[in-house]
Design a protein around this motif. Structure first.
Motif, mmCIF file in Angstrom:
data_model
loop_
_atom_site.group_PDB
_atom_site.id
_atom_site.type_symbol
_atom_site.label_atom_id
_atom_site.label_comp_id
_atom_site.label_asym_id
_atom_site.label_seq_id
_atom_site.Cartn_x
_atom_site.Cartn_y
_atom_site.Cartn_z
ATOM 1 N N ALA A 472 0.825 -1.216 0.000
ATOM 2 C CA ALA A 472 0.000 0.000 0.000
ATOM 3 C C ALA A 472 0.854 1.257 0.000
ATOM 4 C CB ALA A 472 -0.926 -0.004 1.220
ATOM 5 N N THR A 475 3.442 3.776 -3.885
ATOM 6 C CA THR A 475 2.572 4.635 -4.679
ATOM 7 C C THR A 475 3.399 5.493 -5.621
ATOM 8 O OG1 THR A 475 2.643 6.428 -3.075
ATOM 9 C CG2 THR A 475 0.942 4.735 -2.764
ATOM 10 N N THR A 476 2.734 6.035 -6.612
ATOM 11 C CA THR A 476 3.411 6.948 -7.534
ATOM 12 C C THR A 476 3.939 8.170 -6.792
ATOM 13 O OG1 THR A 476 1.994 6.216 -9.359
ATOM 14 C CG2 THR A 476 3.126 8.305 -9.642
ATOM 15 N N GLN A 477 3.180 8.642 -5.809
ATOM 16 C CA GLN A 477 3.633 9.798 -5.024
ATOM 17 C C GLN A 477 4.924 9.473 -4.282
ATOM 18 O OE1 GLN A 477 0.894 11.071 -1.991
ATOM 19 N NE2 GLN A 477 2.061 12.901 -1.463
ATOM 20 N N LEU A 527 0.744 -5.755 -7.162
ATOM 21 C CA LEU A 527 1.799 -5.012 -7.824
ATOM 22 C C LEU A 527 2.430 -5.889 -8.892
ATOM 23 C CD1 LEU A 527 3.739 -3.236 -4.920
ATOM 24 C CD2 LEU A 527 2.495 -2.110 -6.761
ATOM 25 N N ARG A 567 2.703 3.449 -14.811
ATOM 26 C CA ARG A 567 2.360 2.383 -13.882
ATOM 27 C C ARG A 567 3.583 2.067 -13.033
ATOM 28 N NH1 ARG A 567 -0.166 -2.957 -16.341
ATOM 29 N NH2 ARG A 567 -1.857 -1.481 -16.659
ATOM 30 N N LEU A 568 3.381 2.038 -11.716
ATOM 31 C CA LEU A 568 4.471 1.721 -10.813
ATOM 32 C C LEU A 568 4.685 0.206 -10.783
ATOM 33 C CD1 LEU A 568 6.327 3.294 -8.792
ATOM 34 C CD2 LEU A 568 4.799 2.462 -6.993
#
Length: 581
Positions: A472, A475-477, A527, A567-568
C-alpha cells in the motif's frame, strides 16, 4: 542476523537490512525535515543533515559547479581554444570511441558551431588503431591543423602527442595520469598525479563542460558573445551515467539538469535515438545507461567509430534519424556477438574457479564487446573481471571492477612492470594490451595486486536492503519523492526495498530471458514486477512455477510508461521463499 531471516535467497545471497544506527538517523531526519521515512533513509545513507535536506533534494548547478580554474592548465586550455575559435584557425577534435568520448566531441563541435566554426572530428578505429592518440593519426592531423583537442584520451599518449609537434595539443581527460605528463600545451585532468583528486569523479564530458565555462569567461572579457551552455547538459548527463561516474557532488546536478534538458527533445540526435529505443516518457538515468548508451557505443564497438558523435552533434533531424537507425542496427549485431563471447568467457571463468579475479581470453573475440562481457562476468561473479580478445598473438582487453578495488591503478602498475604492452583507465574500468604468451602471468600478478583491496571488502554476497515497504506504500507519489533524492547510479545506489510475505499471483516469461510476475500481500493491492535477464540465472526458474506460493521479494521501484500511461512496478533483484513457522 539476516534481514527477514533470509540467509540464502534464490540467487544465493544473504539479505542485510539497514544498520540500527542508520535507521535511528533516518527516523530523526524524517521528523526534523518532514520527509517520508524511505526518503529519509536515502538521505541518511548519503550523510545528509536535516538542514541540508532541501538543497540535496533540489540540487542546483550554480551551487555545486566548481570553479574551472581549480584544475591545472585550465586557463591555458580555455584561452587557446578561444583564440583558435576567434582567429579562424584550423581545429581538430580527437575523441575516444565510447559514449564519454562521443559526447565530449559533440560538446566541442556544438560550442564551435555556435560561433560559426567547424572542426575536424577524428575517432580512431577500435580494431585497426586501438584506444587513444596514435603516431600516424596525430602526425597527419598536426600537419593540417593549428590546434588538436584530445577528449577522453591522451593523458598517457606521450609518443603520439610528441609526433604532433607541428600543432598545439590540448588534452581534456579524466583517466588516471602517470608520473609524467605528455608533451602538450595543456593537460586538463582531475586525475593527474599532481591534482588533489577533489574533482576526480568527473567524466571527460564534465571536464569539457568546465573548460567551456572558462572559455565563456574568456569570451566575455573579449566582449564577444558566449555560446549557450545549459542546453548542452543533456550530453554531460548522458556521459556521466554511461561512463559510470559517481553520482556525487556536481555530477548529481549535471544529471538532474541534463535530464530536464533532454526531456525537451531539442537535440535531434538524442530525439532520434530515444525514438529507436522506444523511450516512451521522460528520460531517467536508467534510460541513459541501458537504452541510449549502448546504442551510441555500438558504432565504436562493431561499426564505424564516429557514428555516435556524429549523431549527437548533428543539427539535421533527417540525418539524425538515419544515423540513429544505423546505430540501432549495429546494437543488434553487437548483442549477437556479445552473447557468443559471453558464453565462452563464462565457461572459462567457471572452469578456472579463481577467487580473486575473473578473467577469460580467446582467439578471435571481437574487441568491441570484451568490455560489455567483462561487465557481465563481474555481475555474475561479484569479482573484478578482465576479458581479452586475441588476434595475431596480441591480446586487447577490458576490465571492470567492483567497489573498493582500484583496477585502473593496478593495471597501470602491470604496464610499468612490463607485463602489459600498455594499460590504463580509472578505478572502475580499464583497458589493456598484452602479448598472448604473457596473459596468464599478467592475470596472476593482477590478482596479487588487488588481493588486499578485495580482503577489505565485507559481505560481497550480501544483498543490502533499505528496509521494508508495504504494497500500500508503493505509490506513484512515494516514487516521485524518492526520485527527488536521486539521480541513482554509481556511488549513489537506488533504494532497494523488501516486500515481506507476498503471494505470487502470476509468473511468466517476457521476451526470451525476462520474467514478469504479479504479487500481493494478504488483503493488499497487487503489484507488478519485472526481472530483466532472470531466466539466464536462478531467479527466473525459481519463480516461474511459483503461483500461489509465498515469497519475500526485493527490488527497486520504477515507473513504467507505455502508451502515455504510467504504472508503478518493482524491478525485481531477488526473492526468497517464506519459511514455514
Amino acid at each position: 542476523m539476516a534481514f527477514l531471516g533470509v540467509e540464502q535467497s534464490l540467487t544465493g545471497r544473504r539479505w542485510v537490512g539497514p544498520e540500527p544506527t542508520l535507521e535511528r538517523l533516518a527516523e530523526g531526519l524524517a521528523q526534523k525535515a518532514a520527509l517520508p521515512l524511505p526518503v529519509a533513509r536515502v538521505l541518511a545513507e548519503r550523510g545528509v543533515e536535516a538542514e541540508d535536506a532541501e538543497g540535496f533534494l533540489s540540487p542546483k548547478l550554480r551551487d555545486l559547479l566548481p570553479d574551472p580554474l581549480t584544475l591545472r592548465d585550465m586557463e591555458a586550455a580555455a584561452e587557446r581554444i578561444v583564440a583558435a575559435a576567434t582567429q579562424d584557425q584550423r581545429i581538430a577534435v580527437f575523441a575516444d570511441y565510447d559514449v564519454d568520448g562521443g559526447t565530449s566531441a559533440a560538446l566541442l563541435l556544438d560550442w564551435l558551431r555556435q560561433q560559426g566554426r567547424e572542426a575536424t572530428l577524428y575517432i580512431p578505429d577500435r580494431i585497426d588503431e586501438g584506444y587513444g592518440p596514435n603516431v600516424p593519426a596525430m602526425t597527419d592531423l598536426a600537419a593540417r591543423h593549428d590546434l588538436i583537442i584530445c577528449v577522453d584520451c591522451g593523458t598517457l599518449s606521450h609518443d603520439a602527442l610528441a609526433a604532433a609537434s607541428a600543432s598545439d595539443v590540448i588534452v581534456l581527460d579524466h583517466h588516471l595520469g602517470g608520473e609524467t605528463l605528455p608533451p602538450a600545451l595543456a593537460v586538463v585532468n582531475p586525475n593527474r598525479a599532481d591534482e588533489d583528486g577533489a574533482l576526480g569523479h568527473l567524466c571527460a564530458a564534465g571536464v569539457v563542460f568546465l573548460t567551456l565555462v572558462q572559455a565563456g569567461r574568456v569570451l566575455r572579457r573579449l566582449g564577444r558573445p558566449e555560446p549557450a551552455l545549459m542546453p548542452m547538459l543533456d550530453l554531460v548527463a548522458l556521459a556521466t551515467v554511461a561512463d559510470v561516474a559517481p553520482l556525487i557532488g556536481v555530477n548529481r546536478a549535471f544529471v538532474r539538469t541534463g535530464l530536464d534538458v533532454m526531456a525537451r527533445r531539442q537535440r535531434p540526435g538524442l530525439v532520434a535515438l530515444s525514438d529507436v529505443a522506444r523511450l516512451d516518457g521522460p528520460p531517467n538515468a536508467f534510460h541513459l545507461g541501458f537504452l541510449l548508451g549502448p546504442r551510441i557505443n555500438a558504432g565504436g564497438r562493431v561499426g564505424r567509430a564516429d557514428l555516435g558523435a556524429l549523431c549527437l552533434s548533428t543539427r539535421d533531424a533527417t540525418e539524425a534519424v538515419r544515423l540513429a537507425a544505423q546505430l540501432d542496427d549495429l546494437n543488434r549485431d553487437r548483442r549477437a556477438i556479445e552473447a557468443a563471447v559471453r558464453e565462452e568467457a563464462l565457461a572459462q571463468v567457471e572452469a578456472r574457479g579463481d577467487s580473486a579475479l575473473s578473467w577469460a581470453a580467446g582467439d578471435g573475440w571481437h574487441p568491441g564487446v570484451v568490455g560489455i562481457v567483462a561487465a557481465r562476468i563481474k555481475e555474475a561473479t561479484d569479482l573484478p573481471s578482465v576479458v581479452i580478445g586475441i588476434d595475431g598473438g596480441i591480446g586487447k582487453g577490458s576490465a571492470r571492477s567492483v567497489p573498493g578495488v582500484d583496477l585502473g591503478r593496478a593495471i597501470q602498475r602491470l604496464a610499468r612492470e612490463g607485463l602489459l604492452l600498455k594499460g590504463g583507465g580509472h578505478e572502475m574500468a580499464a583497458g589493456l594490451t598484452v602479448e598472448a604468451d604473457k596473459i596468464a602471468s599478467a592475470m596472476a600478478r593482477l590478482a596479487e595486486l588487488i588481493a588486499r583491496d578485495l580482503a577489505n571488502r565485507s559481505g560481497t554476497r550480501d544483498l543490502r536492503l533499505s528496509g521494508l515497504l508495504e504494497g500500500a506504500g508503493a505509490t506513484t507519489q512515494m516514487f516521485r519523492q524518492l526520485e527527488n533524492a536521486g539521480p541513482y547510479g554509481q556511488a549513489a545506489p537506488a533504494p532497494r526495498f523488501a516486500f515481506a510475505d507476498q503471494i505470487i499471483e502470476s509468473a511468466g516469461t517476457m521476451g526470451e530471458n525476462h520474467l514478469r510476475l504479479s504479487f500481493r500481500s494478504a488483503g493488499g493491492p497487487a503489484l507488478e514486477a519485472v526481472a530483466w535477464g532472470a531466466m539466464n540465472g536462478p531467479l527466473g526458474p525459481g519463480l516461474i512455477g511459483a503461483k500461489g506460493r509465498r515469497f519475500h521479494l526485493a527490488g527497486k521501484l520504477e515507473l513504467s510508461t507505455w502508451g502515455g500511461r504510467e504504472r508503478l512496478r518493482l524491478r525485481l533483484d531477488d526473492a526468497a521463499p517464506v519459511q514455514a513457522g
